[in-house]
Design an enzyme around this catalytic site. Structure first.
Site: not given
Ligand code: IPE
Ligand code: IPE
Ligand code: MG
Length: 238
Positions: A23-24, A40, A68-69, A71, A74, A181, A187-188
């Site tokens: 994440d991030g 990314h 994720s399901t 995502n 976006r 994480r 969180r999960i």
């Molecule tokens: C994780 O990074 C990758 C995916 C969820 C595809 P994010 O795209 O969620 O990055 P943040 O959390 O918005 O910074």
């Molecule tokens: C979790 O990250 C999914 C992935 C890393 C692919 P998200 O960025 O989608 O999670 P939330 O929305 O912050 O919970």
């Molecule tokens: Mg994220």
């Protein structure tokens, strides 16, 4: 050659499976005034490195949460860039010697060319030693529902925990010993809900593209300080 020794940490049977919630990426890019897609891109590069380190250290199975399901909500351009990065990685992993790729998640509602490429990569890498599970279009609740529906289709009217475990996408791997994480979220997010029953959790503050080998070693060293009880007592606690 994969060697089991890395710095002071020796990977043993206590750590067979690590899972990552990567994440991030978006925030990493935003901090640099760059588009999320660039985050990314760096995230995908880091994913390649971290998977490699894990396998070099002797970890048998690695699971990464890529999409994720949820995502799909976006912007389409961001989704497209993630899909393109996945396709690029699939080409890389096909050339590897030891990495077997297994996609976990629902392939049935993916663009048909992507689903085909994924299945082909699974077939080409079948039988290789190291298992890399990539969670794409993955949801933990959907996975449990899917397992139940498969059991019903097989004619079961009553199910056991081991029935459900054996119908999970990760059935061939032990449950994750360690789930990491990044990006300071605790969180999960619908990841491995069934399999995480007794996993150890580690949360890193750094964004995923900055989660380097040093951060990985910190997480692993921390894992080895944990006392896992699985509801019982350890020998020295009796
Ligand atoms: C994780 O990074 C990758 C995916 C969820 C595809 P994010 O795209 O969620 O990055 P943040 O959390 O918005 O910074
Ligand atoms: C979790 O990250 C999914 C992935 C890393 C692919 P998200 O960025 O989608 O999670 P939330 O929305 O912050 O919970
Ligand atoms: Mg994220």
């Amino acid at each position: 050659m994969f060697s089991k020794k890395q710095k002071n940490v020796i990977i043993d049977d206590r750590l067979k499976h690590i899972a990552f919630i990567m994440d991030g990426n978006g925030r990493w890019a935003k901090k640099r005034l760059l588009p999320r897609m660039v985050g990314h891109k760096y995230g995908a590069q880091n994913f390649k490195n971290i998977v490699k380190y894990c396998f070099e250290m002797g970890i048998e199975s690695v699971t990464t949460y890529a999409f994720s399901t949820e995502n799909w909500s976006r912007p389409q351009a961001e989704i497209d860039s993630i899909i393109n990065l996945l396709k690029e990685y699939i080409e890389v992993v096909k050339q590897e010697e030891k990495v077997r790729i297994i996609f976990i998640g629902d392939k049935s509602n993916l663009p048909s060319d992507l689903a085909r490429i994924m299945i082909e990569a699974e077939e080409i890498t079948m039988g290789r030693e190291k298992k890399l599970y990539i969670a794409f279009n993955y949801g933990g609740r959907a996975e449990i529902v899917n397992a139940c529906n498969s059991l019903i289709a097989e004619g079961k009217t009553k199910v056991t925990e081991s029935d459900i475990s054996s119908h999970m996408y990760t059935a061939e791997a032990p449950d994750p010993d360690l789930i990491i994480r990044t990006a300071g979220e605790y969180r999960i997010s619908n990841f491995l809900l069934w399999q995480c029953a007794y996993s150890e959790f580690y949360f890193a503050e750094v964004f995923w593209p900055d989660f380097d080998k040093k951060e990985l070693m910190k997480a692993i060293e921390n894992f080895y300080t944990r006392k896992r009880r699985f509801g019982g007592l350890n020998k020295d606690e009796e």
